[in-house]
Design an enzyme around this catalytic site. Structure first.
Site, PDB file in Angstrom:
ATOM      1  NE  ARG A   1      -3.794   0.066   2.300  1.00 17.41           N
ATOM      2  CZ  ARG A   1      -4.700  -0.232   3.242  1.00 17.41           C
ATOM      3  NH1 ARG A   1      -4.737   0.458   4.368  1.00 17.41           N
ATOM      4  NH2 ARG A   1      -5.544  -1.216   3.050  1.00 17.41           N
TER       5      ARG A   1
ATOM      6  CG  HIS B   1      -1.342   5.346  -0.583  1.00 15.76           C
ATOM      7  ND1 HIS B   1      -2.209   6.186   0.092  1.00 15.76           N
ATOM      8  CD2 HIS B   1      -2.034   4.199  -0.800  1.00 15.76           C
ATOM      9  CE1 HIS B   1      -3.371   5.571   0.267  1.00 15.76           C
ATOM     10  NE2 HIS B   1      -3.285   4.353  -0.260  1.00 15.76           N
TER      11      HIS B   1
ATOM     12  CG  ASN C   1      -1.552   9.225   2.249  1.00 21.83           C
ATOM     13  OD1 ASN C   1      -2.139   8.358   1.618  1.00 21.83           O
ATOM     14  ND2 ASN C   1      -0.636  10.006   1.705  1.00 21.83           N
TER      15      ASN C   1
ATOM     16  CG  HIS D   1      -7.874  -4.071  -2.319  1.00 21.89           C
ATOM     17  ND1 HIS D   1      -8.893  -3.241  -2.749  1.00 21.89           N
ATOM     18  CD2 HIS D   1      -6.837  -3.250  -2.004  1.00 21.89           C
ATOM     19  CE1 HIS D   1      -8.481  -1.983  -2.697  1.00 21.89           C
ATOM     20  NE2 HIS D   1      -7.246  -1.964  -2.260  1.00 21.89           N
TER      21      HIS D   1
END
Length: 339
Positions: A69, A73, A101, A200
């Site tokens: 992740r 990001h 975030n 995911h």
């Protein structure tokens, strides 16, 4: 009804094609990355990252999802330049405390440990952006996912993109078309989007990100007559009550095998049990003409998913920040710009 759906699908296809042409010009330049960038300057870099990631995942398998992740990001804001790792200072506003975030990102200490090891072995040589990209690959591999070669040679940014986190990062309740446009903007295709969403299959979601889903159309997509789905929904509601105060309670996005990188995420979408709205939209949205076919394909064929995920992760990692090749650096500490 059928002709209406067909025309909507055609409009969507044409729109995606138009956006792809526009956005491909923004990300057309190939980054100067190579597989052997550190061959002479830090030949042990891959071994060091791998060993540290092995320790991290062994201590807690969920660490794999945290690093994956972080990488995503990072790359969606200014490119893969390590900007997500920067702490706030008097002169710099980092990305860590941005609304998208602040409670979503963890795993920074794992990157710190890897950086410290590399600074001892090869001082001021390996960028934090490269460390995060390699670590994300190892994270996937260590929980059963595919391997891919990671091109390296990124530089670290001296700036961060606090405002861009709001515009660039997809969110849990976003519509399908909006999410597609955010991927296209980065030079990633609809196929890349569906494959990368498969990340995911590991990791957790916070209640604030799936509350609207479980008190919204979950029953409509999963069906009223499925007792297993009803039990799953009941469990989710106990974790995430409708009243605020439980926003940070967590549930696995893949309840079948939460710590194993596999294709069960897509099988969950086929059953209409996706945890967050943006995931289920890939299959259940009225506009999900192309994405629905890909969900079915990856649900049925884990090898096809692994191959596409590997290819799409390389493309994700190749989203670079052109400014870093002029003004970038190799940070000594991933949290701070060099002084």
């Amino acid at each position: 009804m059928a002709s209406s759906l067909h025309s909507k699908g055609l409009v969507l296809h044409c729109l995606i094609l138009a956006l792809s042409i526009v956005f491909s010009t923004l990300h057309a330049s190939e980054p100067p990355l190579t597989l052997d960038y550190y061959k002479s300057t830090c030949p042990t870099v891959l071994d060091i990252v791998r060993k540290e990631m092995e320790c991290a995942v062994l201590s807690d398998p969920r660490n794999a999802a945290l690093i994956l992740r972080l990488h995503f990001h990072d790359c969606f804001v200014q490119g893969c330049d390590g900007s997500v790792l920067l702490d706030d200072t008097i002169t710099l506003q980092g990305e860590k405390k941005a609304p998208n975030n602040i409670n979503a990102l963890k795993g920074f200490r794992i990157i710190d440990r890897i950086k410290n090891r590399l600074e001892s072995e090869c001082p001021e040589t390996v960028s934090c952006a490269d460390i995060l990209t390699i670590a994300a690959r190892d994270a996937v591999l260590l929980v059963g996912g595919p391997y891919w070669d990671v091109p390296v040679g990124r530089k670290d940014s001296k700036t961060a993109g606090y405002a861009l986190t709001e515009t660039n990062l997809p969110t849990a309740d976003e519509g399908l078309l909006s999410i597609i446009s955010k991927f296209l903007y980065q030079g990633l295709s609809v196929t890349d989007m569906v494959a990368l969403s498969g990340a995911h299959t590991i990791g957790m979601a916070r209640c604030v990100n799936f509350r609207n889903r479980i008190y919204g159309d979950f029953v409509a997509t999963s069906g009223l007559n499925n007792p297993l789905s009803q039990q799953y929904l009941s469990n989710l509601k106990s974790v995430c009550p409708p009243v605020k105060g439980s926003d940070n309670n967590e549930s696995a996005m893949d309840y079948v095998s939460p710590n194993l990188f596999d294709n069960s995420y897509y099988q969950i979408l086929l059953r209409g049990e996706g945890l967050i709205n943006s995931d289920q939209e890939l299959y259940s949205s009225i506009l999900a003409i192309e994405t629905k076919k890909l969900v079915v394909k990856y649900a049925e064929n884990p090898i096809a998913f692994f191959e596409q995920f590997s290819e799409s992760m390389v493309k994700l990692g190749n989203i670079t920040n052109p400014d870093t090749y002029v003004n970038g650096e190799v940070r000594k500490n991933c949290r701070f710009v060099n002084t």
